[in-house]
Design an enzyme around this catalytic site. Structure first.
Site, short mmCIF file in Angstrom:
data_model
loop_
_atom_site.label_atom_id
_atom_site.label_comp_id
_atom_site.label_asym_id
_atom_site.label_seq_id
_atom_site.Cartn_x
_atom_site.Cartn_y
_atom_site.Cartn_z
N LEU A 116 0.84 -1.19 0.00
CA LEU A 116 0.00 0.00 0.00
C LEU A 116 0.88 1.24 0.00
O LEU A 116 1.84 1.34 0.76
CB LEU A 116 -0.90 0.00 1.24
CG LEU A 116 -2.02 1.05 1.28
CD1 LEU A 116 -3.03 0.78 0.16
CD2 LEU A 116 -2.72 1.01 2.63
N HIS B 74 -4.20 -2.35 -12.98
CA HIS B 74 -4.82 -3.51 -12.32
C HIS B 74 -5.38 -4.43 -13.40
O HIS B 74 -5.94 -3.95 -14.40
CB HIS B 74 -5.93 -3.05 -11.39
CG HIS B 74 -6.56 -4.15 -10.60
ND1 HIS B 74 -5.97 -4.70 -9.49
CD2 HIS B 74 -7.73 -4.83 -10.78
CE1 HIS B 74 -6.74 -5.66 -9.01
NE2 HIS B 74 -7.82 -5.76 -9.78
#
Length: 322
Positions: free
Chosen positions: A188, A205
């Site tokens: 993250l 993604h």
């Protein structure tokens, strides 16, 4: 491309879905002219029985706003890029190769990774690209803290101190990075970096977000979930269903895969696909799409509508967006 053609045949023509005028555009660094015909394909998916969104192509007429042209007297500066990876870094390699060929107006100056021995780090070292370890290794002195990473990437000082991939403290010129590109980075991103690089961090993604995104959705896990769900797209004026997936490029916020979507590309999901076969087709589109988007980013063709939706200005026709 084939999937896009398939979808476009089943979606309505722009003239049949005229929408009210929207708010004026805000751009980095330009804003759009009057009466922009924005065509935007919004695909939808069904995850089990929970969600269904329809494919729509729409035309929006914009207010008249001032346009700042970048011409011979105002050349666009070549951008400095940082890429973050955790694995083989195939998207990183595609972007770097495009830079070397001159097809995008930017240079990859530094690779940031959480795995010192990953394929992306090895490629970077072999191509003279500096490698930085982040985050800091637990119970050790190796790697950078979030504040040290920001200083290393953004500082305009002559030198910045950090730990490089060889685990030795060195003094190295700071990179003054313009944009950060996540390409399979599994950590993250810290809030400090997001605040320092607002609207300047992209991630790719391997699914059509918001479906199959979030913590734990990465690599083959995404493609296995897509196949298992039987995800489908439903278009207007079409009596059947088309199975599809595809890559998404979005801006990064404080959470996994929730930032504003900038670009997507549809890839068919075949009836007998394995996760590996689907992953291979999606990855090919990832390589093409990421290079296209980074090219637009480096040429300052990203446009932000007042409502926070990012668009890409066409290079050939500044009155068109996608």
């Amino acid at each position: 491309m084939e999937a896009q053609q398939i979808l476009s045949r089943f979606c309505p023509k722009p003239s049949s879905l005229l929408l009210p005028s929207h708010k004026k555009l805000h751009t980095l660094p330009c804003v759009g002219p009057k009466n922009l015909g924005i065509q935007r394909l919004g695909c939808s998916y069904t995850e089990g029985k929970k969600k269904r969104v329809f494919c729509v192509r729409r035309t929006i007429e914009e207010e008249e706003v001032k346009e700042v042209k970048v011409g011979a007297t105002m050349p666009v500066r070549r951008k400095k890029l940082a890429v973050f990876v955790s694995g083989g870094g195939s998207n990183f390699k595609s972007i770097h190769e495009a830079s070397l060929k001159g097809s995008l107006h930017g240079d990859v100056l530094v690779l940031v990774t959480n795995k010192h021995d990953c394929g992306g780090a090895e490629y970077a070292r072999n191509n003279g690209i500096s490698v930085v370890l982040f985050p800091k290794v637990k119970d050790g002195s190796d790697g950078l803290s979030p504040s040290e990473l920001v200083d290393t990437l953004r500082s305009q000082a002559s030198f910045a101190s950090f730990v490089d991939i060889t685990y030795h403290m060195k003094k190295l010129e700071s990179f003054q990075v313009d944009f950060i590109l996540l390409a399979g980075f599994l950590k993250l991103i810290p809030v400090e970096l997001i605040r320092a690089y607002e609207k300047s961090i992209l991630n790719i993604h391997p699914s059509l977000l918001p479906a199959f995104g979030g913590k734990g959705y990465y690599g083959l896990k995404v493609h296995k979930a897509v196949i298992a769900s039987g995800v489908r797209c439903l278009c207007f004026i079409f009596s059947g269903l088309v199975r599809y997936s595809g890559p998404t490029i979005h801006f990064v916020d404080e959470h996994y895969d929730t930032g504003r979507i900038l670009a997507q590309r549809a890839v068919p999901v075949l009836a007998n696909d394995t996760a590996e076969e689907l992953a291979s087709r999606v990855l090919k589109e990832e390589h093409r799409l990421y290079v296209e988007v980074v090219k637009a980013l480096c040429e300052e063709r990203i446009v932000w509508r007042e409502d926070g939706v990012p668009l890409i200005r066409s290079k050939d026709n500044p009155n068109e967006f996608c």
